[in-house]
Motif scaffolding. Structure first.
Motif, PDB file in Angstrom:
ATOM      1  N   HIS A 118      66.408  10.909  30.695  1.00 45.62           N
ATOM      2  CA  HIS A 118      67.447  10.039  30.348  1.00 45.62           C
ATOM      3  C   HIS A 118      67.822   9.972  28.765  1.00 45.62           C
ATOM      4  CE1 HIS A 118      69.012   8.889  34.285  1.00 45.62           C
ATOM      5  NE2 HIS A 118      67.513   8.816  34.825  1.00 45.62           N
ATOM      6  N   ASP A 119      67.601  10.982  28.262  1.00 51.71           N
ATOM      7  CA  ASP A 119      67.794  11.236  26.909  1.00 51.71           C
ATOM      8  C   ASP A 119      69.141  11.212  26.253  1.00 51.71           C
ATOM      9  OD1 ASP A 119      67.615  11.829  24.127  1.00 51.71           O
ATOM     10  OD2 ASP A 119      66.092  13.254  24.394  1.00 51.71           O
ATOM     11  N   SER A 120      69.651  10.231  25.475  1.00 51.57           N
ATOM     12  CA  SER A 120      71.020  10.185  24.945  1.00 51.57           C
ATOM     13  C   SER A 120      71.068  11.157  23.656  1.00 51.57           C
ATOM     14  CB  SER A 120      71.430   8.732  24.497  1.00 51.57           C
ATOM     15  OG  SER A 120      70.602   8.626  23.275  1.00 51.57           O
ATOM     16  N   LYS A 127      69.996  10.271  20.862  1.00 51.72           N
ATOM     17  CA  LYS A 127      69.946   9.318  19.812  1.00 51.72           C
ATOM     18  C   LYS A 127      68.820   8.823  19.590  1.00 51.72           C
ATOM     19  CE  LYS A 127      74.758   8.050  20.886  1.00 51.72           C
ATOM     20  NZ  LYS A 127      75.608   7.016  21.317  1.00 51.72           N
ATOM     21  N   TYR A 154      64.065   6.672  21.733  1.00 50.43           N
ATOM     22  CA  TYR A 154      65.717   7.065  21.928  1.00 50.43           C
ATOM     23  C   TYR A 154      66.208   6.151  22.836  1.00 50.43           C
ATOM     24  CZ  TYR A 154      64.069   9.497  26.195  1.00 50.43           C
ATOM     25  OH  TYR A 154      63.414   9.792  27.588  1.00 50.43           O
ATOM     26  N   TYR A 155      67.567   6.194  22.478  1.00 46.40           N
ATOM     27  CA  TYR A 155      68.563   5.408  23.432  1.00 46.40           C
ATOM     28  C   TYR A 155      68.617   6.034  24.864  1.00 46.40           C
ATOM     29  CZ  TYR A 155      69.597   2.319  19.625  1.00 46.40           C
ATOM     30  OH  TYR A 155      69.291   1.403  18.459  1.00 46.40           O
ATOM     31  N   ASP A 194      70.395   6.950  28.346  1.00 40.53           N
ATOM     32  CA  ASP A 194      71.699   7.519  28.469  1.00 40.53           C
ATOM     33  C   ASP A 194      72.707   6.859  29.356  1.00 40.53           C
ATOM     34  OD1 ASP A 194      70.700   8.373  31.012  1.00 40.53           O
ATOM     35  OD2 ASP A 194      70.881  10.718  30.400  1.00 40.53           O
ATOM     36  N   ASP A 195      71.880   5.959  30.163  1.00 48.81           N
ATOM     37  CA  ASP A 195      72.527   5.081  31.321  1.00 48.81           C
ATOM     38  C   ASP A 195      73.290   6.014  32.284  1.00 48.81           C
ATOM     39  OD1 ASP A 195      71.892   2.566  30.720  1.00 48.81           O
ATOM     40  OD2 ASP A 195      73.508   2.348  28.904  1.00 48.81           O
TER      41      ASP A 195
END
Length: 181
Positions: free
Chosen positions: A17-19, A21, A4-5, A7-8
């Motif tokens: 840190h799961d966005s 997406k 997944y992308y 989350d920054d």
């Protein structure tokens, strides 16, 4: 493996840190990242057949096992974890098979510069192409026992991202390979 992308958002690198997406296998393949799930079977060793098949396909002649825990690395633990998490590339493929525990391989999506987080657990095998920017950290379990596959002698040389690595021939070849895809 779940991808997944990233989350920054600020916070411990070992958190998900799961966005929200997800990233599919086709997106990973487009940036040269390959993965398999080969269930670990310590009793029969049957998983070794699957690893051997990948090793033959990727022309790997050597392998070792690295244990990343506070106990195994002692005083070097914090330094090693921080070093693994610096954005870097290698001049060889990076092939990793998680035997126990877990961690995150973050890979740069070249076109967007976004981080894709690959959460790996026991049985996951990942191939990162030479020249891709990436980083690694443990997950909240704080343990990873990982088999590393190498084409030649076992070595781990990281080239931290910077102007010199952007013009490294392996990086240039990687960028050309994903630009065509």
């Amino acid at each position: 493996m779940r991808a997944y992308y990233f989350d920054d958002l600020p916070g411990d690198q070992r958190l998900p840190h799961d966005s929200g997406k997800s990233v599919d296998a086709a997106t990973l393949s487009a940036i040269g990242v390959l993965h398999w799930h080969i269930p670990v079977d310590d009793e029969s060793g049957k998983h070794i057949e699957g690893i051997d098949a990948v090793a033959r396909e990727r022309d790997c002649k050597n392998r070792d096992v690295i244990v990343v825990t506070k106990e195994s690395l002692g005083d070097e633990y914090e330094t090693k974890i921080k070093n693994f998490y610096k954005e870097h590339m290698h001049e060889d493929e990076e092939i990793r098979y998680i035997l126990e525990g877990g961690g995150y391989f973050d890979v740069r999506e070249h076109a967007s510069e976004a981080w894709i987080r690959c959460h790996m657990r026991a049985g996951d095998l990942l191939v990162l192409p030479a020249g891709i920017y990436h980083r690694f950290t443990l997950d909240e379990g704080n343990k990873s026992r990982t088999m590393r596959l190498f084409k030649d002698e076992p070595k781990w040389i990281a080239h931290n991202r910077g102007p010199e690595t952007d013009v490294n021939p392996y990086r240039i070849d990687y960028v050309k390979s994903v630009a065509v895809a």
